[in-house]
Design a protein around this motif. Structure first.
Motif, short mmCIF file in Angstrom:
data_model
loop_
_atom_site.label_atom_id
_atom_site.label_comp_id
_atom_site.label_asym_id
_atom_site.label_seq_id
_atom_site.Cartn_x
_atom_site.Cartn_y
_atom_site.Cartn_z
N PHE A 4 -8.74 -5.34 -1.69
CA PHE A 4 -9.33 -4.74 -0.65
C PHE A 4 -9.43 -4.27 0.49
CE2 PHE A 4 -14.16 -6.02 -2.71
CZ PHE A 4 -13.49 -5.62 -3.36
N SER A 5 -7.53 -5.63 1.37
CA SER A 5 -7.06 -4.70 2.20
C SER A 5 -5.53 -4.58 2.37
CB SER A 5 -6.48 -6.37 2.87
OG SER A 5 -5.75 -6.62 2.18
N ILE A 6 -5.23 -4.31 1.08
CA ILE A 6 -4.33 -3.55 0.53
C ILE A 6 -4.79 -1.75 0.45
CG2 ILE A 6 -2.82 -1.91 -1.68
CD1 ILE A 6 -2.49 -5.28 -2.16
N GLU A 7 -6.25 -0.90 -0.81
CA GLU A 7 -7.45 -0.90 -0.58
C GLU A 7 -7.57 0.27 0.90
OE1 GLU A 7 -11.09 -1.31 -1.42
OE2 GLU A 7 -11.12 1.03 -2.95
N GLN A 8 -7.52 -0.93 1.76
CA GLN A 8 -7.72 -0.19 3.15
C GLN A 8 -6.80 0.56 3.47
OE1 GLN A 8 -10.83 0.00 4.94
NE2 GLN A 8 -11.95 -0.80 2.69
N HIS A 9 -5.63 -0.37 3.64
CA HIS A 9 -4.32 0.75 4.51
C HIS A 9 -4.35 1.92 3.03
CE1 HIS A 9 -3.23 -2.71 6.14
NE2 HIS A 9 -2.90 -2.19 7.08
N LEU A 10 -4.17 1.97 1.78
CA LEU A 10 -3.89 3.15 1.06
C LEU A 10 -4.99 4.52 1.41
CD1 LEU A 10 -3.33 3.75 -0.89
CD2 LEU A 10 -4.73 4.23 -2.68
N ALA A 66 1.18 -1.24 0.04
CA ALA A 66 0.33 0.07 -0.18
C ALA A 66 0.96 1.39 0.14
CB ALA A 66 -0.56 -0.43 1.28
N GLN A 67 2.03 1.36 0.81
CA GLN A 67 3.00 2.17 0.75
C GLN A 67 3.30 3.49 -0.61
OE1 GLN A 67 3.79 3.68 3.56
NE2 GLN A 67 4.36 5.55 2.69
N GLN A 68 4.08 1.85 -1.03
CA GLN A 68 4.62 1.64 -2.83
C GLN A 68 3.86 2.30 -3.69
OE1 GLN A 68 6.80 -1.58 -3.93
NE2 GLN A 68 7.35 -0.65 -5.72
N VAL A 69 1.98 1.42 -3.55
CA VAL A 69 1.06 2.10 -4.56
C VAL A 69 0.62 3.74 -3.81
CG1 VAL A 69 -0.91 1.77 -5.22
CG2 VAL A 69 0.04 0.18 -4.70
N PRO A 116 4.04 7.44 -16.39
CA PRO A 116 2.98 8.00 -17.53
C PRO A 116 1.38 8.11 -17.87
CG PRO A 116 5.54 6.94 -17.71
CD PRO A 116 4.95 6.71 -17.28
N SER A 117 1.61 6.53 -16.64
CA SER A 117 -0.21 6.48 -17.29
C SER A 117 -1.05 7.13 -16.11
CB SER A 117 -1.28 4.77 -17.62
OG SER A 117 -0.31 4.37 -18.51
N GLY A 118 -0.25 7.89 -15.22
CA GLY A 118 -0.53 7.91 -13.66
C GLY A 118 -0.37 7.51 -12.49
N GLU A 119 -1.76 7.96 -11.53
CA GLU A 119 -1.28 7.46 -10.47
C GLU A 119 -0.99 6.31 -9.66
OE1 GLU A 119 -0.45 9.66 -7.45
OE2 GLU A 119 -0.02 11.70 -8.16
N ASN A 120 -0.04 5.11 -9.17
CA ASN A 120 -0.41 4.26 -9.22
C ASN A 120 -2.03 4.32 -7.73
OD1 ASN A 120 2.28 1.57 -8.12
ND2 ASN A 120 0.01 1.84 -8.74
N ARG A 121 -1.87 4.87 -7.10
CA ARG A 121 -3.35 4.67 -6.52
C ARG A 121 -4.84 4.56 -6.88
NH1 ARG A 121 -2.15 10.66 -3.85
NH2 ARG A 121 -0.66 9.95 -3.26
N ASP A 122 -4.38 5.37 -8.41
CA ASP A 122 -5.72 5.37 -8.62
C ASP A 122 -6.05 4.16 -9.62
OD1 ASP A 122 -6.61 7.90 -8.25
OD2 ASP A 122 -5.13 8.99 -9.75
N TYR A 123 -5.16 3.75 -10.02
CA TYR A 123 -5.37 1.84 -10.59
C TYR A 123 -6.03 1.04 -9.29
CZ TYR A 123 -3.28 -2.20 -12.68
OH TYR A 123 -3.03 -3.76 -12.33
N LEU A 124 -5.68 1.33 -8.07
CA LEU A 124 -5.81 -0.06 -7.46
C LEU A 124 -7.13 0.75 -6.79
CD1 LEU A 124 -5.59 -2.00 -4.37
CD2 LEU A 124 -4.33 0.37 -3.78
N LEU A 125 -7.04 1.84 -7.10
CA LEU A 125 -9.15 2.61 -6.16
C LEU A 125 -9.45 2.44 -7.46
CD1 LEU A 125 -8.04 5.73 -4.62
CD2 LEU A 125 -8.47 3.34 -3.48
N GLU A 126 -9.56 2.28 -8.52
CA GLU A 126 -10.21 1.81 -9.88
C GLU A 126 -10.80 0.61 -9.81
OE1 GLU A 126 -11.48 3.58 -12.83
OE2 GLU A 126 -11.70 4.52 -10.83
#
Ligand code: SIN
Length: 195
Positions: free
Chosen positions: A182-188, A147-150, A156-166
């Motif tokens: 879902f657990s990585i999402e909770q941490h993020l 989650a920290q790395q994300v 170039p394609s955008g934020e890593n967090r958006d990849y996960l959230l989407e």
């Protein structure tokens, strides 16, 4: 930078299929930047999503790779029921693989896989999997480190967090539960709240 696009071109003879079905389980579920003839929720068995693949070209950089999903094989314990891995299947034409092979070039190889549709029909499909032998593979890490790395990565394609959230949002829309995602999402979300 690795580039699997040439290898992928010679992995299957696309002329042999009456219909070509691509199974997407990661960004291919929600970032549909290719034409398709049909689209249907579907699942595969024996595999699970893991944020174990490095992204140097889309959601990170050469110096600071992001993390994206690949599939790892589920240990076939004869007593364990195999959970389906839910995703989206697209019927596409052969030409589309020119674009897809380029998009998935950072370590993903094209494989054939049985894809099960909601009505129970099973068809042979194609899927991109980045295995542990590819140079961009990062492998296992704790949910909080992933989650920290994300949280920190972008490319170039955008934020890593958006990849996960989407991805998490699309899985919910498919009524799919994925504990790992879902657990990585909770941490993020916690990192985002305290940022
Ligand atoms: C996929 O979505 O099926 C492959 C992995 C990705 O591009 O995120």
């Amino acid at each position: 930078m690795i580039d699997t696009s040439d290898i992928n071109k010679s992995r299957q003879n696309l002329d042999q299929y009456d219909e070509i079905w691509l199974f997407g389980y990661g960004s291919l579920i929600y970032k549909v930047d290719f034409p398709f003839l049909d689209k249907q929720p579907a699942c595969i068995y024996g595999w699970q999503r893991r944020f174990w693949q490095g992204s140097h070209d889309h959601r990170g950089t050469q110096e600071n790779p992001g993390r994206v999903v690949t599939l790892v094989q589920i240990d076939q314990n004869k007593d364990a029921m195999t959970e389906p891995c839910v995703g989206m299947a697209y019927q596409v034409s052969a030409e589309v693989f020119e674009h897809l092979d380029y998009r998935e070039k950072n370590g993903y190889l094209r494989h054939e896989i049985p894809v099960e549709f909601v009505d129970g029909t099973i068809k042979q499909g194609l899927i991109y999997i980045a295995d542990e032998a590819n140079p961009a593979y990062l492998g296992e890490a704790s949910i909080s480190d992933i989650a920290q790395q994300v949280f920190q990565s972008r490319g170039p394609s955008g934020e890593n967090r958006d990849y996960l959230l989407e991805l998490a949002r699309s899985l919910r829309a498919l009524n799919a539960h994925d504990e790992h995602v879902f657990s990585i999402e909770q941490h993020l979300l916690r990192f985002l709240q305290s940022a």
